[in-house]
Scaffold this motif. Structure first.
Motif, PDB file in Angstrom:
ATOM      1  N   TYR A  75       3.836  12.468   3.532  1.00 54.95           N
ATOM      2  CA  TYR A  75       3.025  11.328   3.081  1.00 54.95           C
ATOM      3  C   TYR A  75       1.701  11.306   3.833  1.00 54.95           C
ATOM      4  CZ  TYR A  75       1.098   6.718   4.082  1.00 54.95           C
ATOM      5  OH  TYR A  75       0.225   5.685   4.323  1.00 54.95           O
ATOM      6  N   GLU A 111      -1.460   4.562  18.596  1.00 57.74           N
ATOM      7  CA  GLU A 111      -0.010   4.740  18.566  1.00 57.74           C
ATOM      8  C   GLU A 111       0.360   5.927  19.437  1.00 57.74           C
ATOM      9  OE1 GLU A 111       1.753   3.036  14.317  1.00 57.74           O
ATOM     10  OE2 GLU A 111       1.299   5.159  14.498  1.00 57.74           O
ATOM     11  N   ARG A 169       7.135  11.941   8.809  1.00 55.19           N
ATOM     12  CA  ARG A 169       6.406  11.324   7.687  1.00 55.19           C
ATOM     13  C   ARG A 169       5.186  12.170   7.298  1.00 55.19           C
ATOM     14  NH1 ARG A 169       3.722   6.565   8.999  1.00 55.19           N
ATOM     15  NH2 ARG A 169       3.657   5.634   6.951  1.00 55.19           N
ATOM     16  N   HIS A 203       0.539  -5.808   5.877  1.00 57.01           N
ATOM     17  CA  HIS A 203       1.367  -6.535   6.840  1.00 57.01           C
ATOM     18  C   HIS A 203       0.583  -6.991   8.069  1.00 57.01           C
ATOM     19  CE1 HIS A 203       1.872  -2.646   8.886  1.00 57.01           C
ATOM     20  NE2 HIS A 203       2.367  -3.291   9.914  1.00 57.01           N
ATOM     21  N   TYR A 204      -0.629  -6.460   8.280  1.00 55.41           N
ATOM     22  CA  TYR A 204      -1.428  -6.947   9.409  1.00 55.41           C
ATOM     23  C   TYR A 204      -1.803  -8.421   9.227  1.00 55.41           C
ATOM     24  CZ  TYR A 204      -1.522  -3.118  12.571  1.00 55.41           C
ATOM     25  OH  TYR A 204      -1.121  -2.220  13.518  1.00 55.41           O
ATOM     26  N   LYS A 222       0.820  -1.203   0.000  1.00 50.54           N
ATOM     27  CA  LYS A 222       0.000   0.000   0.000  1.00 50.54           C
ATOM     28  C   LYS A 222       0.863   1.266   0.000  1.00 50.54           C
ATOM     29  CE  LYS A 222      -0.743   1.312   4.739  1.00 50.54           C
ATOM     30  NZ  LYS A 222      -0.038   2.368   5.079  1.00 50.54           N
ATOM     31  N   LYS A 255       0.530 -10.735  10.986  1.00 54.97           N
ATOM     32  CA  LYS A 255       0.655 -10.690  12.455  1.00 54.97           C
ATOM     33  C   LYS A 255       0.076 -11.961  13.084  1.00 54.97           C
ATOM     34  CE  LYS A 255       0.841  -5.717  12.852  1.00 54.97           C
ATOM     35  NZ  LYS A 255       2.006  -5.238  13.576  1.00 54.97           N
ATOM     36  N   PHE A 290      -6.893   0.868  17.177  1.00 59.63           N
ATOM     37  CA  PHE A 290      -5.473   1.028  16.819  1.00 59.63           C
ATOM     38  C   PHE A 290      -4.977   2.308  17.492  1.00 59.63           C
ATOM     39  CE2 PHE A 290      -2.328   3.265  14.333  1.00 59.63           C
ATOM     40  CZ  PHE A 290      -1.454   2.307  13.842  1.00 59.63           C
ATOM     41  N   HIS A 318      -5.403  -2.064   7.104  1.00 61.25           N
ATOM     42  CA  HIS A 318      -5.063  -2.945   8.226  1.00 61.25           C
ATOM     43  C   HIS A 318      -6.292  -3.321   9.066  1.00 61.25           C
ATOM     44  CE1 HIS A 318      -1.175  -1.917   6.928  1.00 61.25           C
ATOM     45  NE2 HIS A 318      -0.936  -0.883   7.709  1.00 61.25           N
ATOM     46  N   ASP A 334      -4.508   5.523   5.925  1.00 63.39           N
ATOM     47  CA  ASP A 334      -3.238   4.982   6.406  1.00 63.39           C
ATOM     48  C   ASP A 334      -3.420   3.621   7.083  1.00 63.39           C
ATOM     49  OD1 ASP A 334      -0.423   5.185   6.800  1.00 63.39           O
ATOM     50  OD2 ASP A 334      -0.765   5.721   8.897  1.00 63.39           O
ATOM     51  N   VAL A 335      -4.413   3.489   7.928  1.00 61.71           N
ATOM     52  CA  VAL A 335      -4.566   2.200   8.631  1.00 61.71           C
ATOM     53  C   VAL A 335      -5.973   1.587   8.607  1.00 61.71           C
ATOM     54  CG1 VAL A 335      -2.643   2.640  10.214  1.00 61.71           C
ATOM     55  CG2 VAL A 335      -4.928   3.214  10.944  1.00 61.71           C
ATOM     56  N   LYS A 393      -3.153   8.481  16.033  1.00 58.21           N
ATOM     57  CA  LYS A 393      -1.731   8.693  16.304  1.00 58.21           C
ATOM     58  C   LYS A 393      -1.601   9.664  17.472  1.00 58.21           C
ATOM     59  CE  LYS A 393       0.251   7.434  11.969  1.00 58.21           C
ATOM     60  NZ  LYS A 393       1.327   6.520  12.262  1.00 58.21           N
ATOM     61  N   GLN A 435      -1.293  -6.406  19.530  1.00 58.45           N
ATOM     62  CA  GLN A 435       0.015  -5.910  19.979  1.00 58.45           C
ATOM     63  C   GLN A 435      -0.160  -4.784  20.973  1.00 58.45           C
ATOM     64  OE1 GLN A 435       1.198  -4.840  15.973  1.00 58.45           O
ATOM     65  NE2 GLN A 435       1.041  -2.679  16.418  1.00 58.45           N
TER      66      GLN A 435
HETATM   67  C1  BG6 Z   1       1.658   1.490   8.390  1.00 59.20           C
HETATM   68  C2  BG6 Z   1       1.236   2.926   8.515  1.00 59.20           C
HETATM   69  O1  BG6 Z   1       1.028   0.884   7.307  1.00 59.20           O
HETATM   70  O2  BG6 Z   1       1.318   0.796   9.578  1.00 59.20           O
HETATM   71  C3  BG6 Z   1       1.877   3.573   9.710  1.00 59.20           C
HETATM   72  O3  BG6 Z   1       1.583   3.632   7.337  1.00 59.20           O
HETATM   73  C4  BG6 Z   1       1.621   2.759  10.957  1.00 59.20           C
HETATM   74  O4  BG6 Z   1       1.428   4.912   9.889  1.00 59.20           O
HETATM   75  C5  BG6 Z   1       1.959   1.280  10.732  1.00 59.20           C
HETATM   76  O5  BG6 Z   1       2.423   3.283  11.992  1.00 59.20           O
HETATM   77  C6  BG6 Z   1       1.537   0.431  11.894  1.00 59.20           C
HETATM   78  O6  BG6 Z   1       2.117  -0.839  11.791  1.00 59.20           O
HETATM   79  P1  BG6 Z   1       2.481  -1.660  13.083  1.00 59.20           P
HETATM   80  O7  BG6 Z   1       2.925  -2.978  12.569  1.00 59.20           O
HETATM   81  O8  BG6 Z   1       3.542  -0.905  13.797  1.00 59.20           O
HETATM   82  O9  BG6 Z   1       1.224  -1.735  13.892  1.00 59.20           O
END
Ligand code: BG6
Length: 491
Positions: free
Chosen positions: A236, A226, A233, A188-189, A158, A192, A224, A250, A245-246, A342, A376
């Motif tokens: 972007y 963070e 960043r 990538h989720y 993505k 996991k 989610f 994800h 983004d997520v 975030k 996580q």
């Molecule tokens: C990315 C986003 O795809 O996933 C980021 O662009 C985000 O903004 C990240 O921080 C989160 O991934 P993870 O594996 O750290 O939860």
């Protein structure tokens, strides 16, 4: 399955994604002996640099593993071995010339093996690239670096467009060059551990399967969080915002595996058929079911606008809460609340399934049940239930039935998401990669509110400010309460 001679080409090799994710994952697989037997890694990017400089960048983010003494010991040696199978070539993304040079390099590597009887030219192209050059590179590779003497695979990541239309356009351009079978779309989720466990938890436990439906479930939250902001960043991020983004990717993947019906088998097509089916039951998110936020400076922590790469008047959301409804017999009427932000108070990704009220009857004060799947940090499954307080009392108290991975699976080594996915791509297993039609259905759900946020329909929605390090905009508790969520304790 690619277990023998293979060349992995990492495009965008001098960039952030390659250095922070792709190379560390390839290295971990290398050190554990999971890469194909005779493997070479070739980095390709525009930046001119010599091999020594490339190796420095390639290994800059590698660290000895904390959970494996043996690998920690052999770390330095493994780094040396890893760089010895890696080389670099600089070239443009938009001219055939560069890809012709790359092809020459690949042929040289492949021809050197011929003396040992290895003639296959298996090539895996990993696109760690910004979306602006993505289509042109996919074309250039197909035209100049595609081989008929082995397998060709392309791994992409993505952002897949910015809405339904742009995604479709991008995917169609790609499809003209690479078949679905050759294409591996990473979210990538899906790599996991806890997400991969969902199918087993849900369909391998009779009691759980029976209690996951509208008869028992009041609401579901997918969260989610963070604890950091854009951190450079911003350029972007501002163009995309938290939903693109997520959430659209994800968290939507998480939702589809959580809510889908039991697939016919574990095969890639059967699993993805069910994911698409459940997503097709979800209508586009409505404006009334959305809450947006943007973080502001707090104490010594910067606000979103303090990031130099963010336009000063940006109203791009860094926090979003929204509700999705699944119109099928299992889930009709159950709100799926998606929350992502975030610069919040903690780092956490979890699924929280809250059950309906216990019939009061004999109780005066009794909590709801909750099943929490923590993705996580520290994978865990825990069930909030009620138990009699031991002793002379008859009082019911909330307690936890707790499956924390660190306590239960003490010997287990949990692979990083990218390691698991890259290994799947070598194996040719598409189960945990995103199919083309999944993107369509998912974008359809988000596109109307995204266009509203972009101002395409005139007036934009309100974006509330929240302090860096807080739980989000002030209205968040009222928002979740509106959809039936009752806070238990201080969660
Ligand atoms: C990315 C986003 O795809 O996933 C980021 O662009 C985000 O903004 C990240 O921080 C989160 O991934 P993870 O594996 O750290 O939860």
């Amino acid at each position: 399955s690619l277990t023998e001679e293979t060349v992995v080409v990492v495009l965008g090799a001098s960039g952030d994604l390659a250095q922070k994710k792709t190379f560390p994952a390839l290295f971990a697989l290398y050190a554990q002996g999971h890469l194909p037997k005779d493997v070479h890694i070739v980095g390709y990017a525009r930046t001119k640099m010599d091999e020594a400089e490339f190796h420095k960048r390639q290994t800059g983010h590698l660290k000895p593993p904390k959970d494996d003494e043996k690998l920690a010991k052999s770390f330095d040696e493994d780094v040396k071995g890893f760089t010895s199978i890696s080389s670099y070539i600089a070239g443009p993304y938009d001219e055939d010339k560069g890809f012709q040079e790359l092809n020459k390099r690949l042929e040289e590597i492949e021809d050197q093996r011929k003396s040992s009887g290895k003639t296959a030219r298996n090539r895996v192209f990993y696109m760690a690239l910004p979306p602006s050059v993505f289509t042109v590179v996919a074309k250039g590779l197909k035209k100049n670096c595609y081989t008929n003497d082995g397998d060709n695979r392309i791994i992409i990541e993505k952002p897949f467009g910015k809405d339904f239309e742009s995604c479709r356009e991008m995917m169609s351009a790609l499809k003209a060059e690479w078949t679905e079978n050759e294409t591996y779309r990473i979210d990538h989720y899906l790599g996991k551990e806890m997400i991969k466990n969902l199918l087993v938890l849900r369909f391998g436990n009779v009691f759980l399967d029976a209690a996951l439906n509208k008869n028992y479930v009041s609401n579901v939250q997918i969260t989610f969080k963070e604890p950091f902001g854009t951190e450079g960043r911003g350029g972007y991020f501002d163009e995309f915002g938290i939903i693109r983004d997520v959430c659209q990717n994800h968290l939507m993947q998480t939702l589809s595996v959580l809510a889908m019906e039991r697939p016919v088998s574990f095969s890639a097509e059967d699993v993805r058929d069910e994911k698409v089916k459940v997503l097709r039951c979800i209508p586009p998110i409505e404006r009334k079911d959305l809450l947006l936020g943007q973080y502001a400076a707090s104490g010594d922590k910067p606000g979103y606008h303090d990031d130099d790469t963010v336009p000063k008047d940006s109203v791009s959301p860094t926090f979003a809460a929204m509700v999705l409804w699944i119109n099928n017999p299992r889930w009709e009427g159950v709100p799926f609340i998606m929350k992502a932000g975030k610069a919040l108070n903690e780092s956490k990704v979890e699924i929280r399934i809250q059950y309906k009220d216990v019939t009061q009857g004999i109780f005066t004060d009794i909590s709801r049940n909750e099943l929490v799947l923590r993705i996580q940090p520290s994978e865990a499954v825990y069930l909030k239930m009620n138990s009699k307080l031991p002793g002379f009392s008859t009082r019911a108290v909330p307690v936890e039935l707790d499956l924390s991975y660190t306590k239960r699976f003490t010997e287990a080594k949990i692979p990083q998401a990218y390691e698991a996915l890259i290994l799947d791509a070598f194996k040719g297993d598409h189960s945990n990669f995103v199919r083309d039609d999944e993107l369509d259905v998912s974008w359809k759900i988000f596109t109307p509110i995204l266009h509203w946020i972009d101002g395409k329909d005139g007036e934009k929605p309100k974006v509330e400010s929240y302090p860096y390090g807080s739980r989000g905009p002030e209205g968040i508790d009222e928002f979740t309460a509106k959809y039936g969520y009752k806070r238990i304790g201080n969660e």
